[in-house]
Design an enzyme around this catalytic site. Sequence first.
Site, PDB file in Angstrom:
ATOM      1  N   GLN A 186      -7.714  -0.459   3.120  1.00  0.00           N
ATOM      2  CA  GLN A 186      -8.590  -1.078   4.116  1.00  0.00           C
ATOM      3  C   GLN A 186      -9.899  -1.593   3.501  1.00  0.00           C
ATOM      4  OE1 GLN A 186      -7.968  -1.776   7.301  1.00  0.00           O
ATOM      5  NE2 GLN A 186      -5.999  -0.744   7.397  1.00  0.00           N
ATOM      6  N   HIS A 222      -1.606  -7.874   2.531  1.00  0.00           N
ATOM      7  CA  HIS A 222      -1.664  -8.400   3.917  1.00  0.00           C
ATOM      8  C   HIS A 222      -2.884  -7.927   4.707  1.00  0.00           C
ATOM      9  CE1 HIS A 222      -0.026  -4.977   6.503  1.00  0.00           C
ATOM     10  NE2 HIS A 222       0.258  -4.523   5.302  1.00  0.00           N
ATOM     11  N   SER A 257      -3.354  -3.480  -0.668  1.00  0.00           N
ATOM     12  CA  SER A 257      -2.242  -4.179  -0.019  1.00  0.00           C
ATOM     13  C   SER A 257      -2.677  -5.576   0.402  1.00  0.00           C
ATOM     14  CB  SER A 257      -1.805  -3.363   1.197  1.00  0.00           C
ATOM     15  OG  SER A 257      -0.833  -4.057   1.914  1.00  0.00           O
ATOM     16  N   CYS A 284       0.153   1.719  12.460  1.00  0.00           N
ATOM     17  CA  CYS A 284       1.254   2.478  11.867  1.00  0.00           C
ATOM     18  C   CYS A 284       1.681   3.633  12.765  1.00  0.00           C
ATOM     19  CB  CYS A 284       0.840   3.021  10.504  1.00  0.00           C
ATOM     20  SG  CYS A 284       0.422   1.705   9.369  1.00  0.00           S
ATOM     21  N   GLY A 321       0.805  -1.215   0.000  1.00  0.00           N
ATOM     22  CA  GLY A 321       0.000   0.000   0.000  1.00  0.00           C
ATOM     23  C   GLY A 321       0.842   1.271   0.000  1.00  0.00           C
ATOM     24  N   THR A 322       1.901   1.268   0.763  1.00  0.00           N
ATOM     25  CA  THR A 322       2.726   2.479   0.880  1.00  0.00           C
ATOM     26  C   THR A 322       3.335   2.833  -0.469  1.00  0.00           C
ATOM     27  OG1 THR A 322       3.193   1.956   3.184  1.00  0.00           O
ATOM     28  CG2 THR A 322       4.687   3.511   2.108  1.00  0.00           C
ATOM     29  N   THR A 350      12.542  -7.562 -10.229  1.00  0.00           N
ATOM     30  CA  THR A 350      12.050  -8.929 -10.431  1.00  0.00           C
ATOM     31  C   THR A 350      10.803  -9.137  -9.588  1.00  0.00           C
ATOM     32  OG1 THR A 350      14.289  -9.661 -10.861  1.00  0.00           O
ATOM     33  CG2 THR A 350      12.692 -11.378 -10.274  1.00  0.00           C
TER      34      THR A 350
END
Length: 376
Positions: free
Chosen positions: A179, A201, A199, A329, A69-70, A237
């Site tokens: 989210q 995870h 993202s 975070c 996400g970042t 890669t």
Amino acid sequence: MIYMDNAATTPVCKNAYEAMLPYFSTKFGNPSGAYELGRKCRKDIENARETIASSIGARPGEIYFTSGGTESDNWAIMSTMLNEIPGIGVPHMITSKIEHSAVMNTCKQLEKYGVEVTYLDVDEYGLISLNQLKSAIKKNTRLISIMYANNEIGTIEPITEIGRIANYHNIIFHTDAVQAFAHVNINVNRSGIDMLSASSHKFGGPKGVGFLYIRNTVDIEPLIFGGGQEMGKRSGTENVAGIVGMAEACRYRINNLNSIMNREVQLRNYMIDKLVANKNNREIRCSLNGHPVKRLPGNINITIPGKNAKKLVEELNRKGICISAGSACSAMKDSSSHVLKAIGLSKEMAESTIRITLSENNTREETDIVIKAIMF
Ligand code: PLP
């Protein structure tokens, strides 16, 4: 252990885990390799791209795999905003005061380069005002970046309406859906979204992988240069195992989304009822933060006056319960949440606020244990 911090991260789901295993042994080829071992990996990546694309109504060629996400947020915003507008000069962008630090700190960095940024206020529920958005638009506005749903209070922003405004004014619309993706139904065409960050995870996939959707009419420069992977836009890669795992997690969630959402909403409402109505304990009056209805299915964010949230989180940790005080975070920082401040909470109230984020794997029994641990 009772895990109720799913907005921070989620366990890797069984399908994703099993799908990834061959890439740590037999399927180790470089997807750029000109032989069968590499070609198979390339094919698996392209299948993953199709799975992700179809889950939001996009085309495979509009999905770019990233490290999460970042990176997706940085790429979308930096690359759109760094070039001047011919004949006009420095571009302007609009965002909100409750964005995740991946967006917020990218905007702060851009301001150092001279980019003009408007940070929209939110109301007591965390919703931006569409009228304020309209009045913030200038002739040099190039980008609107508003999150799909907030990571702390769970509020879902009026994305389709924002998309309509952005499209009408010919402004690029980016949304941080980290989210929301695979938690609620998203369609980039219906909502007029030009770029979307997600993202892995956060929805049962592995960490360190995500994607950026870029509408094929939007031409942005790469953020990372090198060997020209990802259609020349994001070199390096490919994280084959991560990409395949993310796509499997996505497939599982999208195929079961309605039942997952129903289950989470039921558990969420049950906990909110018990904690906020607080029938068991008249001494403590909890209040719910975020919108009562326009919120993520698994999100509970409550203020418990008189309780220190950090101490409470530690107490629960000793009982084997994982929840969060504010967002993960910002949990390492000492400053209180900018989101809670933006919705009007005092510093004292913010420091008495906890976030519980459920998954469909949580049980009614677990919710009862956690409610008891919080209230008594
Ligand atoms: N945006 C939002 C709304 C988030 O909640 C998070 C993570 O908590 C991120 C961005 C960053 O995503 P990642 O952890 O994949 O870098």
